[in-house]
Motif scaffolding. Sequence first.
Motif, PDB file in Angstrom:
ATOM      1  N   ASN A  85       8.724  14.161   1.592  1.00 40.60           N
ATOM      2  CA  ASN A  85       8.967  13.185   2.651  1.00 40.60           C
ATOM      3  C   ASN A  85      10.349  12.558   2.476  1.00 40.60           C
ATOM      4  N   PHE A  86      10.917  12.123   3.593  1.00 43.06           N
ATOM      5  CA  PHE A  86      12.210  11.441   3.548  1.00 43.06           C
ATOM      6  C   PHE A  86      12.004   9.976   3.130  1.00 43.06           C
ATOM      7  N   TYR A  87      12.829   9.522   2.227  1.00 43.05           N
ATOM      8  CA  TYR A  87      12.705   8.148   1.724  1.00 43.05           C
ATOM      9  C   TYR A  87      12.858   7.118   2.845  1.00 43.05           C
ATOM     10  N   LYS A  88      13.690   7.428   3.835  1.00 43.47           N
ATOM     11  CA  LYS A  88      13.918   6.486   4.932  1.00 43.47           C
ATOM     12  C   LYS A  88      12.665   6.269   5.774  1.00 43.47           C
ATOM     13  N   ASP A  89      11.683   7.187   5.657  1.00 43.75           N
ATOM     14  CA  ASP A  89      10.465   7.080   6.458  1.00 43.75           C
ATOM     15  C   ASP A  89       9.310   6.409   5.712  1.00 43.75           C
ATOM     16  N   ILE A  90       9.552   5.926   4.505  1.00 45.18           N
ATOM     17  CA  ILE A  90       8.471   5.379   3.695  1.00 45.18           C
ATOM     18  C   ILE A  90       7.849   4.154   4.367  1.00 45.18           C
ATOM     19  N   PRO A  91       6.522   4.097   4.441  1.00 46.18           N
ATOM     20  CA  PRO A  91       5.865   2.926   5.038  1.00 46.18           C
ATOM     21  C   PRO A  91       6.079   1.674   4.173  1.00 46.18           C
ATOM     22  N   GLU A  92       5.820   0.515   4.746  1.00 46.22           N
ATOM     23  CA  GLU A  92       5.929  -0.728   3.998  1.00 46.22           C
ATOM     24  C   GLU A  92       4.891  -0.751   2.878  1.00 46.22           C
ATOM     25  N   ILE A  93       5.324  -1.170   1.695  1.00 46.92           N
ATOM     26  CA  ILE A  93       4.414  -1.261   0.545  1.00 46.92           C
ATOM     27  C   ILE A  93       4.033  -2.728   0.374  1.00 46.92           C
ATOM     28  N   LYS A  94       2.769  -3.042   0.643  1.00 46.97           N
ATOM     29  CA  LYS A  94       2.279  -4.408   0.543  1.00 46.97           C
ATOM     30  C   LYS A  94       1.474  -4.568  -0.741  1.00 46.97           C
ATOM     31  N   THR A  95       1.878  -5.523  -1.569  1.00 49.34           N
ATOM     32  CA  THR A  95       1.152  -5.783  -2.810  1.00 49.34           C
ATOM     33  C   THR A  95       0.356  -7.078  -2.685  1.00 49.34           C
ATOM     34  N   GLN A  96      -0.714  -7.162  -3.470  1.00 52.91           N
ATOM     35  CA  GLN A  96      -1.634  -8.283  -3.397  1.00 52.91           C
ATOM     36  C   GLN A  96      -1.259  -9.375  -4.400  1.00 52.91           C
ATOM     37  N   ASN A  97      -1.504 -10.614  -4.007  1.00 53.67           N
ATOM     38  CA  ASN A  97      -1.360 -11.730  -4.929  1.00 53.67           C
ATOM     39  C   ASN A  97      -2.715 -12.021  -5.570  1.00 53.67           C
ATOM     40  N   ILE A  98      -2.702 -12.791  -6.651  1.00 53.45           N
ATOM     41  CA  ILE A  98      -3.930 -13.198  -7.333  1.00 53.45           C
ATOM     42  C   ILE A  98      -4.039 -14.713  -7.252  1.00 53.45           C
ATOM     43  N   THR A  99      -5.174 -15.202  -6.748  1.00 54.33           N
ATOM     44  CA  THR A  99      -5.432 -16.646  -6.691  1.00 54.33           C
ATOM     45  C   THR A  99      -6.846 -16.898  -7.209  1.00 54.33           C
ATOM     46  N   ARG A 100      -7.201 -18.153  -7.297  1.00 55.44           N
ATOM     47  CA  ARG A 100      -8.546 -18.520  -7.761  1.00 55.44           C
ATOM     48  C   ARG A 100      -9.623 -18.088  -6.778  1.00 55.44           C
ATOM     49  N   ARG A 101      -9.229 -17.717  -5.568  1.00 62.43           N
ATOM     50  CA  ARG A 101     -10.200 -17.246  -4.586  1.00 62.43           C
ATOM     51  C   ARG A 101     -10.646 -15.809  -4.866  1.00 62.43           C
ATOM     52  N   ASN A 102      -9.866 -15.091  -5.646  1.00 62.42           N
ATOM     53  CA  ASN A 102     -10.213 -13.707  -5.961  1.00 62.42           C
ATOM     54  C   ASN A 102     -11.463 -13.636  -6.825  1.00 62.42           C
ATOM     55  N   ASP A 103     -12.250 -12.609  -6.590  1.00 58.23           N
ATOM     56  CA  ASP A 103     -13.430 -12.338  -7.413  1.00 58.23           C
ATOM     57  C   ASP A 103     -12.980 -11.553  -8.640  1.00 58.23           C
ATOM     58  N   ILE A 104     -13.053 -12.187  -9.812  1.00 60.09           N
ATOM     59  CA  ILE A 104     -12.539 -11.561 -11.029  1.00 60.09           C
ATOM     60  C   ILE A 104     -13.296 -10.279 -11.368  1.00 60.09           C
ATOM     61  N   TYR A 105     -14.554 -10.202 -10.985  1.00 60.65           N
ATOM     62  CA  TYR A 105     -15.350  -9.024 -11.336  1.00 60.65           C
ATOM     63  C   TYR A 105     -14.941  -7.804 -10.509  1.00 60.65           C
ATOM     64  N   SER A 106     -14.583  -8.019  -9.249  1.00 59.75           N
ATOM     65  CA  SER A 106     -14.142  -6.891  -8.428  1.00 59.75           C
ATOM     66  C   SER A 106     -12.750  -6.421  -8.836  1.00 59.75           C
ATOM     67  N   ILE A 107     -11.920  -7.356  -9.328  1.00 60.80           N
ATOM     68  CA  ILE A 107     -10.563  -6.988  -9.743  1.00 60.80           C
ATOM     69  C   ILE A 107     -10.571  -6.272 -11.087  1.00 60.80           C
ATOM     70  N   SER A 108     -11.632  -6.425 -11.870  1.00 56.17           N
ATOM     71  CA  SER A 108     -11.656  -5.869 -13.229  1.00 56.17           C
ATOM     72  C   SER A 108     -11.809  -4.355 -13.260  1.00 56.17           C
ATOM     73  N   ASN A 109     -12.002  -3.743 -12.096  1.00 49.50           N
ATOM     74  CA  ASN A 109     -12.083  -2.279 -11.996  1.00 49.50           C
ATOM     75  C   ASN A 109     -10.874  -1.783 -11.210  1.00 49.50           C
ATOM     76  N   PHE A 110     -10.048  -0.974 -11.832  1.00 48.08           N
ATOM     77  CA  PHE A 110      -8.792  -0.560 -11.208  1.00 48.08           C
ATOM     78  C   PHE A 110      -8.231   0.660 -11.925  1.00 48.08           C
ATOM     79  N   ILE A 111      -7.176   1.211 -11.358  1.00 49.88           N
ATOM     80  CA  ILE A 111      -6.444   2.310 -11.982  1.00 49.88           C
ATOM     81  C   ILE A 111      -4.982   1.895 -12.114  1.00 49.88           C
TER      82      ILE A 111
END
Length: 283
Positions: A85-111
């Motif tokens: 793929n062409f780099y100029k066509d890359i979609p926006e990369i949205k990353t998540q923030n962490i707050t006290r509203r997050n469920d720590i148990y759901s976040i504890s599983n990741f890659i």
Amino acid sequence: MKKKYLIFAGLVLIIFDIFVMFRFVNLHVYQIVLIIGAGLIIAGVINPTKKKKSKMQQSEVNAVNVVKDLRRSDIKLSEAKLKRNFYKDIPEIKTQNITRRNDIYSISNFIVIDVETTGLKPATNRIISISAIRFEDWQPKEIFNTFINPQTDIPVEATRINHITNDMVVDAPTFSQIAESLLEFIGNSNLVGHNIAFDLAFLYCSGLNLMDKGIKFFDTLQLSKYLLQGIEKSSGYLGYVKDYKLSTLCRYFNINISSLHDAKNDSYATGLLFEKIVKYKIM
């Protein structure tokens, strides 16, 4: 016996020897007691440094062993040919923030994912190593790890950083051959990386677009900035770091892992760093 007690016992013995025993014992006994007291003090002063060093070395050895002993994901080679793929066509990369509203148990599983490359430009450089470690309840469980044949020479400058040579990748699969297995390994898991936009950009230019899979991305570089700059504003020096490199942050959070700039070790270190950040912000 704790080292401070050795020092204290040595001092007491020497003082008792000098001010009391010399009146009642001969010179030979007096000298022996004096030597024993000095020996206790020396043991108390020297041993803590040795113990601290060996504890750090043990921690690094254990980290290497953890990665080595992880269950290996079965990488099936595909015959499919991915179109870059062409780099100029890359979609926006949205990353998540962490707050006290997050469920720590759901976040504890990741890659955690990390790539090593021939350079810093996704449009023209190539992936030469990729590692992804699956964490479940904060514990590393399985690893996807392989060298990648970039079908081009690895610059000397890149080898100096990641220690990967042309000989190490000459018989490795191409990215097209492992992309399907990588995608299967990731599934719909949350994806974590240190400066994850870098890894996602290289994957995208190599033909694998993870931005359209509904996956949540967490960037430990950005998360550590939010966390530590907040601490620095409220507490002064406590949140200060000279930069936000993975190695610097690992030292700050007392994560002792040697041989960074190795994809599998970087992935493991990033997973531990992510846990530290999340628990600090939520708990």
